[in-house]
Write a protein that holds these residues in place. Sequence first.
Motif, PDB file in Angstrom:
ATOM      1  N   VAL A 163       0.833  -1.194   0.000  1.00 55.68           N
ATOM      2  CA  VAL A 163       0.000   0.000   0.000  1.00 55.68           C
ATOM      3  C   VAL A 163       0.877   1.257   0.000  1.00 55.68           C
ATOM      4  N   ALA A 164       1.929   1.253   0.811  1.00 52.11           N
ATOM      5  CA  ALA A 164       2.808   2.415   0.893  1.00 52.11           C
ATOM      6  C   ALA A 164       3.507   2.693  -0.428  1.00 52.11           C
ATOM      7  N   THR A 165       3.980   1.657  -1.106  1.00 52.80           N
ATOM      8  CA  THR A 165       4.680   1.863  -2.379  1.00 52.80           C
ATOM      9  C   THR A 165       3.703   2.257  -3.476  1.00 52.80           C
ATOM     10  N   ARG A 166       2.467   1.786  -3.398  1.00 52.40           N
ATOM     11  CA  ARG A 166       1.441   2.215  -4.354  1.00 52.40           C
ATOM     12  C   ARG A 166       1.211   3.697  -4.236  1.00 52.40           C
ATOM     13  N   GLU A 167       1.114   4.183  -3.003  1.00 49.63           N
ATOM     14  CA  GLU A 167       0.858   5.603  -2.795  1.00 49.63           C
ATOM     15  C   GLU A 167       2.060   6.451  -3.203  1.00 49.63           C
TER      16      GLU A 167
END
Length: 265
Positions: free
Chosen positions: A258-262
């Motif tokens: 999720v963090a890398t997607r954002e």
Amino acid sequence: MAKGERKRALRGRAGRMKGGRGSGRASSGQVRLWGRHPVEAALMNPARSHSKLWATREGIESLDGELPENFPVEYAEVTDLARMVARDAPHQGLVLECAPLEDVHLDEAIAGSDGPLVILDQVTDPHNVGAILRSAAAFGAAALVTQDRHAPPESGVLAKSASGALETVPWVRVVNLARTMDEMADAGYWRIGLDGEAEANLASALPVGRVALVLGAEGEGMRQNIAAHCDALARLPIGNAIESLNVSNAAAIALYAVATREASQ
């Protein structure tokens, strides 16, 4: 007060613990925490109501920051502290007795935060829940959400595994997890359940916007009703060498995704 001055002040007012006093249990309604990171984080948390700190001189020396004025501190021997905590627990010369944290409601937790939610469906091992809290803090999760009856209580074991994150990540305990997931949908969250048998992988299932990650208990996985309240089921792309990941490892990987997607948006 400088750190060195604080330590000298502590030496001046701290009492001496007599051998054999430790019972291994906290006072009624209290929580007993141990280890430098959990104790330090609890001392710095203004939402905590503290009762007493037992410590070795080395334990006091390891603390950063200042203790509240006239904070009750009592010096103790290592062997005394060992009787106050779980068997063979690494107390690092610090044992703190304090009140449990106040309940947090979902709307309070998500106000002002677009971070992901982590939902645990009957994950009861305090080591796993503590490790998930630590990952949630590392990746900016808005809150941890559990069913009240099927989750571990606050404890020294859980706090030690969380390494301070128990004090920083809101923990929302609810009576009805499925109903709370409906409230998440109303608040704009896309609910993704992690399921090793799902066809889609997590990367393809992640949407733009708010995400709630749902993880079930090891072995049993999510209950059918909880899976039915997910908008999508997704798997982590692990190889065939092992059947599944520990739930805390799976949570960490999902939060990283999720963090890398954002970060790439």
